[in-house]
Design a protein around this motif. Sequence first.
Motif, PDB file in Angstrom:
ATOM      1  N   GLU A 188       0.857  -1.179   0.000  1.00 39.59           N
ATOM      2  CA  GLU A 188       0.000   0.000   0.000  1.00 39.59           C
ATOM      3  C   GLU A 188       0.900   1.239   0.000  1.00 39.59           C
ATOM      4  OE1 GLU A 188      -3.486   0.113   2.508  1.00 39.59           O
ATOM      5  OE2 GLU A 188      -3.096  -1.951   3.149  1.00 39.59           O
ATOM      6  N   ILE A 189       0.574   2.203  -0.854  1.00 37.91           N
ATOM      7  CA  ILE A 189       1.408   3.386  -1.018  1.00 37.91           C
ATOM      8  C   ILE A 189       0.733   4.595  -0.380  1.00 37.91           C
ATOM      9  CG2 ILE A 189       2.493   4.931  -2.694  1.00 37.91           C
ATOM     10  CD1 ILE A 189       2.657   2.543  -4.596  1.00 37.91           C
ATOM     11  N   ASP A 190       1.398   5.185   0.581  1.00 38.80           N
ATOM     12  CA  ASP A 190       0.938   6.420   1.227  1.00 38.80           C
ATOM     13  C   ASP A 190      -0.489   6.317   1.764  1.00 38.80           C
ATOM     14  OD1 ASP A 190       3.368   7.743   0.732  1.00 38.80           O
ATOM     15  OD2 ASP A 190       2.721   8.294  -1.289  1.00 38.80           O
ATOM     16  N   THR A 191      -0.777   5.210   2.464  1.00 42.43           N
ATOM     17  CA  THR A 191      -2.122   5.032   3.024  1.00 42.43           C
ATOM     18  C   THR A 191      -2.444   6.104   4.063  1.00 42.43           C
ATOM     19  OG1 THR A 191      -1.962   2.650   2.658  1.00 42.43           O
ATOM     20  CG2 THR A 191      -3.664   3.409   4.173  1.00 42.43           C
ATOM     21  N   ASP A 192      -1.475   6.454   4.887  1.00 41.00           N
ATOM     22  CA  ASP A 192      -1.724   7.481   5.905  1.00 41.00           C
ATOM     23  C   ASP A 192      -2.095   8.812   5.252  1.00 41.00           C
ATOM     24  OD1 ASP A 192      -1.192   5.677   7.889  1.00 41.00           O
ATOM     25  OD2 ASP A 192       0.888   6.332   8.197  1.00 41.00           O
ATOM     26  N   ARG A 193      -1.417   9.132   4.148  1.00 41.37           N
ATOM     27  CA  ARG A 193      -1.739  10.366   3.444  1.00 41.37           C
ATOM     28  C   ARG A 193      -3.153  10.319   2.878  1.00 41.37           C
ATOM     29  NH1 ARG A 193       2.138  11.683  -1.341  1.00 41.37           N
ATOM     30  NH2 ARG A 193       0.780  10.250  -2.450  1.00 41.37           N
TER      31      ARG A 193
END
Length: 458
Positions: A188-193
């Motif tokens: 998963e790429i940049d889920t927090d963002r």
Amino acid sequence: MNRKLTDRVKKTLPINANARFFTETVEVETLSPLAFFEAGRSDYGDHRFFWQNADNTVKLVGIGRAAVLTADTERFQSISAQWKALCGGLIKEEKDMDPVLFGGFSFDPETRQDEEWLAFPGAYFTVPLFQLKIKNGKTYVSINYVTEEAEAAAEFEALRQERDRLTHIAEVEDFTIQSKPALISQTEIDTDRYMDAVGKVTSQINKQIAEKVVIARKIKLTFEEDFQQTAALNAITNEQQSSYHFGLQIGADMFFGATPERLVEIKNGQAYSACVAGSIHRGKSAKEDQQLGEQLLRDKKNREEHQYVVDMITEVFTEFCTSLRVNKTPKLLKVRDIQHLFTPVEGTLAEDMDIFRLVEALHPTPALGGVPRKTALEIIREEEQMDRGFYAGPIGWTDAAGNGEFAVAIRSGLLKGNEAYLFAGGGIVADSKPDEEYAETWVKFRPVLRALGGSLHE
């Protein structure tokens, strides 16, 4: 096919007043579109496309390139003008099929360009050198040839021989779909963002800065070895049989998917669109599925989200059409993993309008951008911080007669050798919750994830 001709026809030719555009069609025995796609891999593997509409009545494959049209500014007008100029030099007999122009537009050329999308300009369309079309149960193979040479008979005869060779390969040679390579990682790429963006956008909507904004995210798959493009197309067409299937290969990269959403179709002067917005997952039983569908039809959030799309598409069709038909209430559109609210729209296209003008007016619909459109796009650029590339953009075809069809490129992924990038998003409104929106993206990832052998998130 001689090497001199092979090199020449693989080049992109400038579109000018001296260019002549030849096309010739033969009807052949029924053959597999994917077999024809694969037949072109060794000599034309850098430039191929695949299209199949939702009801399987039109199937298109392109091999090689007779011409390539690109644009980064005034994209829709530029591609339309280039295509009209090219068709101005068209030489064909009545029995020949109209040549096809296939390609797509990026979602938003004003966003940054991430590395994975470097092969894809703001607009990319190709006229194939060899064109397969299956329509109404009949199969046709065409040659398209653009040249500035005064004498082209010998070269066109060589193209006929090459057409016959490719057709023969597709008809009689063993066609083996490679097995899916082992998956090494799913990231998963940049889920927090993404989660932060959903919260910030919801806050802006509650402050009445916008009514709805679509926020998307991406994941990355890495495989043990390169994923065969034909295998990916075969898997997605089998997984999502009632969708629009597409594949656009530029160099080693292929953007592909199975979308439920038609943007616009023009057929004999009639224009058709589909309002698709508002969704819920499929049930584990027929009874649960029916209950979920009824829940979706009654759900205030989803009905409002759907109505944004209906209002916008109706407004566009009112401008571009002389008559209009719109259903008053939505239906359910069910595909394998998800069901949507769906309202068809139909109109009679006004004179001097083409498919590119409609696509420009419709893109992005509120289902992919938001409401109001300009504000939503500004928020997406600021908060999403991701290059969607061709994801959620219009992809499709038109022909020299003005017919054509574009779909919205969702449920899609970008295949790059042994890597794949998958994209999914959802509409954010005043009562959206980040956890629920995150869960909804996994439902939308599933079609391409399943096709590529990725692991489904529970």
